[in-house]
Design an enzyme around this catalytic site. Structure first.
Site, PDB file in Angstrom:
ATOM      1  N   PHE A 149      97.008   2.475 -37.437  1.00  0.00           N
ATOM      2  CA  PHE A 149      97.226   4.160 -38.096  1.00  0.00           C
ATOM      3  C   PHE A 149      98.143   3.936 -39.356  1.00  0.00           C
ATOM      4  O   PHE A 149      99.425   3.358 -39.284  1.00  0.00           O
ATOM      5  CB  PHE A 149      97.568   5.093 -37.102  1.00  0.00           C
ATOM      6  CG  PHE A 149      97.480   6.278 -37.802  1.00  0.00           C
ATOM      7  CD1 PHE A 149      96.485   7.156 -37.576  1.00  0.00           C
ATOM      8  CD2 PHE A 149      98.799   6.948 -38.283  1.00  0.00           C
ATOM      9  CE1 PHE A 149      96.448   8.471 -38.181  1.00  0.00           C
ATOM     10  CE2 PHE A 149      98.511   8.283 -38.819  1.00  0.00           C
ATOM     11  CZ  PHE A 149      97.485   9.148 -38.700  1.00  0.00           C
ATOM     12  N   ASP A 200     104.095  -1.524 -42.559  1.00  0.00           N
ATOM     13  CA  ASP A 200     104.176  -0.275 -42.205  1.00  0.00           C
ATOM     14  C   ASP A 200     105.258   0.116 -41.285  1.00  0.00           C
ATOM     15  O   ASP A 200     104.994  -0.130 -40.018  1.00  0.00           O
ATOM     16  CB  ASP A 200     103.055   0.283 -41.598  1.00  0.00           C
ATOM     17  CG  ASP A 200     103.007   1.868 -41.480  1.00  0.00           C
ATOM     18  OD1 ASP A 200     103.839   2.352 -41.262  1.00  0.00           O
ATOM     19  OD2 ASP A 200     101.782   2.396 -41.547  1.00  0.00           O
ATOM     20  N   LYS A 234     109.424   9.147 -41.486  1.00  0.00           N
ATOM     21  CA  LYS A 234     109.781   9.406 -40.271  1.00  0.00           C
ATOM     22  C   LYS A 234     111.382   9.588 -39.951  1.00  0.00           C
ATOM     23  O   LYS A 234     112.054  10.339 -40.444  1.00  0.00           O
ATOM     24  CB  LYS A 234     109.166   9.151 -39.163  1.00  0.00           C
ATOM     25  CG  LYS A 234     107.322   9.173 -38.944  1.00  0.00           C
ATOM     26  CD  LYS A 234     106.938   8.759 -37.562  1.00  0.00           C
ATOM     27  CE  LYS A 234     105.539   8.646 -37.498  1.00  0.00           C
ATOM     28  NZ  LYS A 234     104.811   9.885 -37.116  1.00  0.00           N
TER      29      LYS A 234
END
Ligand code: PLP
Length: 364
Positions: A146, A236, A266
């Site tokens: 993702f 990532d 985040k």
């Protein structure tokens, strides 16, 4: 009252993109959230991995309050107080790497989200391919990965169910099975589908895909093979970054590898929207003025929040704390009945339950 009012308004005026739980929070403290009736909830979601310091951290609150009163946003046409220091902190964290033989110079672009960090990484890879690899433009990513919701990040994402409704997606992405060394070797050697790779993009621990860590052998092979051909390795760290996996600031540091490009978000902002893409070596020099930008990315308030967050994480010894409580969490989860598998690192932990048990847990 708040919940009912919000349910009515939101169900009427918001697009239907989330199956929301029937609760509205009004306050947070540490790892606890409170609704308007004062009901206390232990929060294991942490704002989907963003509340890295917990809620209401006194230093972060004070720093942000002072910054709001001084200046929220002026734009990227100017220098920003604290931004150079933040980029220097990221450089130092990225260099906390047991596998590295020398220090690298990491240069950063600040954005507002993880998906934007990934977009930045994709643009670096494409321009790098055009300039240094005779126009190679394919980015190899993993099935079940993702990487975000914008069109290119979605094209990079290895989940057809999320992509189907939004065709045509940008081209130039090839998906391979995670931890399958022959498959990635074949892809990098242009064995299938005339791949002309400029980059490999991976999560060290797949998050949204179900908490699947890369094996060491896989990530080390994936580091060596592309490097030999000048192909970039993009990691990532949007979900895994900032001590989420314990012991080190970034998950790649568990594997003794050094990527070329790292996407982050985040946990960097402790709840403030922020993303960042950092690159070293030739990849760090790919962007020139005009190539990339953002109205809000790295503005004064976001920078203040991120500086306070990173300082707070050092102060609480997040590296040691996450490793310790993560190991405890895993150990206690293993004692539960109905568990099929527990996967992850640090506090990035996935529990796979037997189906009947899983249904009961979700309902509860
Ligand atoms: N990359 C990974 C690994 C993620 O887990 C996410 C979000 O969950 C993203 C990218 C996208 O980040 P954002 O939701 O901030 O755009």
């Amino acid at each position: 009252m708040l919940l009912q009012q919000q349910q009515e308004l939101e169900n009427h005026y918001l697009m239907d993109t989330y199956k929301r739980k029937p609760v509205a929070f009004v306050k947070g403290e540490g790892m606890r959230l409170y609704d308007e009736d004062g009901t206390e909830y232990l929060d294991f979601l942490a704002g989907v991995g963003a509340a890295s310091l917990g809620y209401g951290n006194a230093q972060q609150v004070q720093a942000m309050q002072e910054q709001v009163a001084k200046l929220v946003h002026a734009s990227n046409y100017y220098y920003v107080e604290g931004r150079g220091e933040l980029a220097e902190k990221l450089n130092n964290l990225l260099n906390e790497n047991p596998g590295a033989t020398r220090k690298e110079l990491w240069k950063t672009f600040f954005a507002n989200s993880g998906t934007e960090a990934i977009e930045g990484a994709i643009k670096i890879a494409r321009k790098y391919g055009a300039k240094h690899l005779e126009g190679a433009d394919t980015i190899i990513t993993a099935r079940r990965s993702f990487h975000g919701r914008t069109l290119a990040a979605l094209a990079a994402t290895g989940q057809p169910s999320k992509q189907e409704a939004f065709q045509p997606l940008p081209e130039g992405f090839k998906h391979v099975d995670l931890n399958d060394i022959p498959a990635i070797k074949q892809a990098l050697n242009q064995g299938v589908g005339c791949i002309n790779a400029c980059a490999v993009l991976l999560e060290c621990v797949q998050g949204e895909g179900g908490v699947y860590p890369c094996t060491e052998e896989y990530l080390q092979t994936v580091r060596e093979l592309p490097a030999a051909k000048g192909i970039l390795l993009i990691i990532d760290e949007v979900q895994t970054g900032f001590y989420r996996t314990g012991s080190h600031p970034f998950a790649f540091q568990h594997y003794g590898i050094v990527p070329d490009v790292v996407a982050m978000a985040k946990g960097i902002g402790g709840g403030m929207p922020m993303g960042a893409v950092a690159a070293r070596g030739v990849a760090a020099a790919v962007f020139e003025p005009g190539d990339h930008g953002s109205t809000f990315g790295g503005n004064s308030l976001a920078i203040t929040a991120a500086n306070a967050t990173l300082d707070g994480l050092q102060k609480m010894d997040a590296a040691g704390h996450v490793a310790e409580v993560g190991a405890y969490l895993m150990q206690r989860l293993r004692e539960l009945p109905g568990v099929v598998e527990i996967r992850g690192k640090g506090l990035m932990v996935g529990v796979e339950f037997e189906k009947a048990v899983a249904e009961q847990i979700v309902a509860a």
